[in-house]
Design a protein around this motif. Structure first.
Motif, PDB file in Angstrom:
ATOM      1  N   THR B  54     -10.765 112.951  -4.424  1.00  9.58           N
ATOM      2  CA  THR B  54     -11.983 112.294  -3.947  1.00  9.58           C
ATOM      3  C   THR B  54     -13.239 112.878  -4.590  1.00  9.58           C
ATOM      4  O   THR B  54     -14.297 112.275  -4.515  1.00  9.58           O
ATOM      5  CB  THR B  54     -12.113 112.427  -2.417  1.00  9.58           C
ATOM      6  OG1 THR B  54     -11.819 113.767  -2.058  1.00  9.58           O
ATOM      7  CG2 THR B  54     -11.184 111.490  -1.702  1.00  9.58           C
ATOM      8  N   TYR B  55     -13.094 114.047  -5.233  1.00 10.04           N
ATOM      9  CA  TYR B  55     -14.258 114.712  -5.817  1.00 10.04           C
ATOM     10  C   TYR B  55     -15.083 113.783  -6.726  1.00 10.04           C
ATOM     11  O   TYR B  55     -16.310 113.727  -6.586  1.00 10.04           O
ATOM     12  CB  TYR B  55     -13.810 115.970  -6.557  1.00 10.04           C
ATOM     13  CG  TYR B  55     -14.888 116.635  -7.373  1.00 10.04           C
ATOM     14  CD1 TYR B  55     -15.826 117.465  -6.776  1.00 10.04           C
ATOM     15  CD2 TYR B  55     -14.981 116.442  -8.753  1.00 10.04           C
ATOM     16  CE1 TYR B  55     -16.822 118.079  -7.512  1.00 10.04           C
ATOM     17  CE2 TYR B  55     -15.986 117.039  -9.502  1.00 10.04           C
ATOM     18  CZ  TYR B  55     -16.902 117.866  -8.867  1.00 10.04           C
ATOM     19  OH  TYR B  55     -17.882 118.454  -9.610  1.00 10.04           O
ATOM     20  N   PHE B  57     -15.696 110.736  -6.623  1.00  7.75           N
ATOM     21  CA  PHE B  57     -16.466 109.738  -5.867  1.00  7.75           C
ATOM     22  C   PHE B  57     -17.716 110.346  -5.250  1.00  7.75           C
ATOM     23  O   PHE B  57     -18.634 109.645  -4.869  1.00  7.75           O
ATOM     24  CB  PHE B  57     -15.616 109.137  -4.745  1.00  7.75           C
ATOM     25  CG  PHE B  57     -14.414 108.401  -5.249  1.00  7.75           C
ATOM     26  CD1 PHE B  57     -14.524 107.078  -5.673  1.00  7.75           C
ATOM     27  CD2 PHE B  57     -13.191 109.019  -5.319  1.00  7.75           C
ATOM     28  CE1 PHE B  57     -13.429 106.413  -6.154  1.00  7.75           C
ATOM     29  CE2 PHE B  57     -12.092 108.351  -5.804  1.00  7.75           C
ATOM     30  CZ  PHE B  57     -12.212 107.043  -6.222  1.00  7.75           C
TER      31      PHE B  57
END
Lengths: 288, 489
Positions: B54-55, B57
């Motif tokens: 998710t980083y 994003f």
């Protein structure tokens, strides 16, 4: 039947100091169990008595400090190479083999100054020693193949069974504790369990009772007897505690300045004037 | 067999409990430690991968590059951990294998050679060749341990950089052949390509994901696979044998383990992982240059392993995150200032420990600042009129700390020296004297920070990064997630 270990006029010197001199020794040649008085150490001469033999025997090595006892162990396990003489296992010379090769032939030892793998868990200590008897390669382990899983289970079971030999002391919650958290006596037990996991025939114990209290000493004496009787190991023991030596030995060898000064039953060796002199000094034998 | 001495077991238990008490389950990190201990290795990995996935994003496009740097450092540090953390071999030549993999990939995937190799052929060959090189280089050093091994392998690291830098001048190389590009390196390295799909710097899924994310997820997948493989290996006969080797080589040898072969294998595995990481690095950077593989890079790798906790897989990954992310954090003055004051707070907690004393110290620094400001502004009003750094924190402190309009360099230099004297006093003093020394020292440190360091990010970054490392290692000498090594007999 060839003896497990045979030393032939073994000698070793360190910089002019003769540590082991012309030493002959036979271990695990067999022992007559039908007789009250065991006859041992006759090498191949007893080969035809196979039917009445059991392989295990306990030989104790005694002698004052500096007598060459630990050097003898180091020569047998391949740390040192002897200057002359021969070391035979099952009749084959093992001179020049590395400690790893010697251990794979079935010789396992413990150390006088404890050498457990301190920052590994108790169980891992024992499991690590199964290396020589297991096969799975690196890739098998990386991908956890079915055969790798199976072997891992076997190693785990082996470790648990070896640790269970010491009663409750090294069981249960102990398995996952680091070895450094064990007491001195338990580290000695762990070293023995680790040596057992290499699947040896000859077990060499360097002062197994050192640092133990009288109750523990009594226990370890019984335990060494069990190792011979139940598991069938031949055992070579260095020990200073004469109660232990008396309790376990089928045969005792006394060394002084690298020379074998006496060999025989405990009573014979303990009353031998040369032995008393070596321990207490010249003239002591006469006063006894 | 009965146990005649129940006390013996009791003693052991007590020793183990005291280890547990020391082992981070007290203090303000205890809840996190306990939670971490509860998770299985699989769920830890899943959590990490989810967070990492998710980083991209959560950050602006170019920041994804930082993420790639972190993941690559984690990969290469995990390889180093095999050699150093598990087998216990102090290998200072490790960066050479990283460089070897990078240059190998750069040569077969750029215009250095007439033909480009397909990625799915190149990668296995690079990994195998790196591993082979690792095994070969371990041969002359297999009898060496500790510092002797370190010196020997350091030579390999140095010679690698010299070789690529001077390739065309080597005696056996024709003058017109310059495979490594010498000091200019190799630009224009092609990205990984699997069956027509290029892992270039472009967006994934038609622009819904930020830039660079194709490469980011490529490295993440490799890292995930590597973690699983290494975890399995650690819990196998090979992994146990490596650790036995580290603990006591002589005993391991007596327990049927072929020590030399195991050392060679550790070198080879480490080198193979380094080679793979190097190839990924070459494609991410679109080129390779000799300076990418110098000793500073090696030190960064070691810092990640040691800071995270030598021997622990999650530790090494966390160490890589800390080592690669903290310098990036320090580029931004606001975050750098925040880190500075958090650092001061940590030092306070570690040094003072007692709440009443901490409160006294903070109050003392606050009062000292007001008193100094009051008198200083009466005597010399330029001492409060200086330029203020444009961060909210600095503006907040502007009414409290001195801000010199002139003579700023001279005054801060003296204040810096005085602060160092103060640090010495703090170390030497005990009890309330320690607090007495700490109050002016902290004030001077803040004074120097707000007047000088905050305006010079490039110097500050290195300084603060070093300070962060010192503080972290002082708090946990065994590394963030490492277990304390015990050498008691």
């Amino acid at each position: 039947m060839k003896p497990i270990l045979e030393l032939r006029s073994l000698s070793k010197a360190f910089g002019g100091l003769q540590v082991i001199q012309d030493l002959d020794l036979v271990v695990g040649a067999g022992q007559i169990v039908t007789d009250d008085d065991p006859v041992v150490g006759q090498g191949e001469a007893v080969a035809d008595l196979d039917f009445s033999l059991k392989p295990g025997e306990i030989v104790s090595v005694i002698g004052p400090n500096g007598a060459g006892k630990t050097t003898l162990f180091n020569l047998i396990t391949g740390i040192y190479e002897p200057d002359s003489g021969d070391i035979l296992m099952d009749g084959r010379s093992i001179i020049g083999l590395s400690p790893e090769q010697v251990s794979n032939l079935g010789v396992a030892r413990t150390f006088q100054t404890l050498r457990v793998f301190l920052n590994m868990t108790v169980k891992e200590n024992v499991m690590a020693a199964a290396y020589g008897n297991t096969k799975v390669g690196m890739w098998g382990s990386v991908f956890r193949t079915p055969s790798a899983r199976r072997e891992e289970k076997q190693i785990s079971d082996l470790a648990e069974s070896k640790l269970s030999f010491f009663g409750e002391r090294l069981m249960g919650y102990r398995w996952d504790q680091p070895a450094y958290s064990l007491s001195y006596a338990n580290r000695r037990r762990l070293e023995i369990a680790r040596a057992m996991a290499t699947n040896p025939r000859l077990l060499m114990l360097d002062e197994p009772a050192a640092g133990m209290n009288p109750a523990e000493t009594h226990e370890i004496t019984e335990l060494i007897g069990q190792l011979r009787d139940d598991v069938g190991y031949s055992i070579l023991v260095i020990e200073h505690d004469m109660h232990v030596v008396e309790g376990i030995s089928d045969r005792v060898i006394a060394l002084d300045h690298g020379v074998k000064i006496a060999e025989g039953s405990f009573e014979e060796v303990a009353t031998n004037p040369h032995v008393i002199e070596a321990y207490l000094g010249a003239g002591a034998a006469g006063t006894k | 067999m009965t146990a005649p001495d129940e006390t013996g077991i009791g003693v052991d238990e007590w020793v183990e409990q005291s280890e547990g008490r020391r082992e981070g389950h007290t203090g303000f990190t205890a809840p996190a430690r306990r939670l971490f201990d509860k998770l299985t290795p699989g769920s830890r990995l899943t959590l990490f991968l989810l967070a990492a996935a998710t980083y991209p994003f959560l950050v602006r496009g170019s920041d994804v590059r930082i993420g790639i740097t972190i993941l690559l450092l984690a990969m290469v540090a995990l390889g180093l951990n095999v050699v150093v953390g598990w087998a216990g071999l102090l290998d200072l030549g490790y960066v050479a294998f990283y460089g070897f993999g990078a240059y190998f990939y750069a040569i077969v995937a750029s215009d250095q050679l007439p033909a480009h190799w397909p990625t799915w052929i190149a990668i296995p060959i690079i990994v195998a060749a790196s591993a082979l090189l690792g095994a070969l280089l371990s041969l002359p050093s297999r009898r060496l341990v500790g510092d002797y091994l370190a010196i020997m392998t350091l030579f390999f690291a140095q010679i690698f950089v010299e070789l690529v830098r001077n390739f065309e001048r080597l005696p056996f190389v024709p003058d017109d052949l310059n495979l490594t590009g010498g000091p200019n390196g190799i630009p224009g390295v092609k990205p990984f390509e699997f069956f027509g799909f290029e892992f270039n710097g472009q967006e994934l899924l038609g622009g819904t994901l930020p830039t660079f994310s194709r490469q980011y997820y490529l490295v993440l997948v490799f890292l995930g696979l590597l973690i699983v493989g290494l975890h399995n290996l650690n819990d196998s006969r090979t992994g146990r044998a490596w650790r036995a080797l580290r603990e006591d080589t002589l005993a391991a040898e007596h327990m049927t383990m072929p020590v030399n072969r195991l050392k060679l294998l550790a070198f080879a595995v480490g080198a193979g992982i380094a080679g793979l990481s190097g190839a990924l690095f070459a494609t991410v950077q679109n080129g390779v240059f000799p300076n990418n593989f110098n000793l500073f890079v090696l030190i960064i790798m070691y810092a990640a392993v040691i800071l995270g906790g030598s021997g622990s897989i999650p530790g090494v990954v966390l160490g890589a995150v800390a080592i690669a992310y903290v310098p990036e954090l320090l580029r931004d003055p606001t975050k750098a200032g925040l880190l500075f004051y958090v650092g001061i707070a940590v030092v306070l907690f570690v040094l003072v420990r007692r709440w009443d004393k901490i409160a006294a110290t903070v109050g003392g620094v606050f009062v000292l600042g007001l008193v100094v400001r009051f008198f200083s502004s009466r005597i010399w009003d330029e001492s409060i009129l200086g330029e203020v750094n444009d961060t909210s924190l600095s503006r907040l402190l502007d009414d409290w700390v001195l801000n010199f309009e002139s003579q700023r360099d001279v005054i801060t230099s003296y204040a810096f020296v005085l602060a160092i004297v103060g640090v010495l006093l703090v170390v030497l003093a005990t009890g309330w004297w320690k607090i007495a020394a700490l109050i002016p020292t902290l004030y001077l440190a803040i004074l120097v920070w707000e007047n000088k360091l905050v305006f010079q990010p490039s110097i500050t970054r290195q300084l603060l990064f070093g300070a962060v490392l010192v503080v972290m290692m002082a708090v946990r000498p065994q590394g963030l997630l490492g277990t304390r090594r015990v050498e008691i007999m």
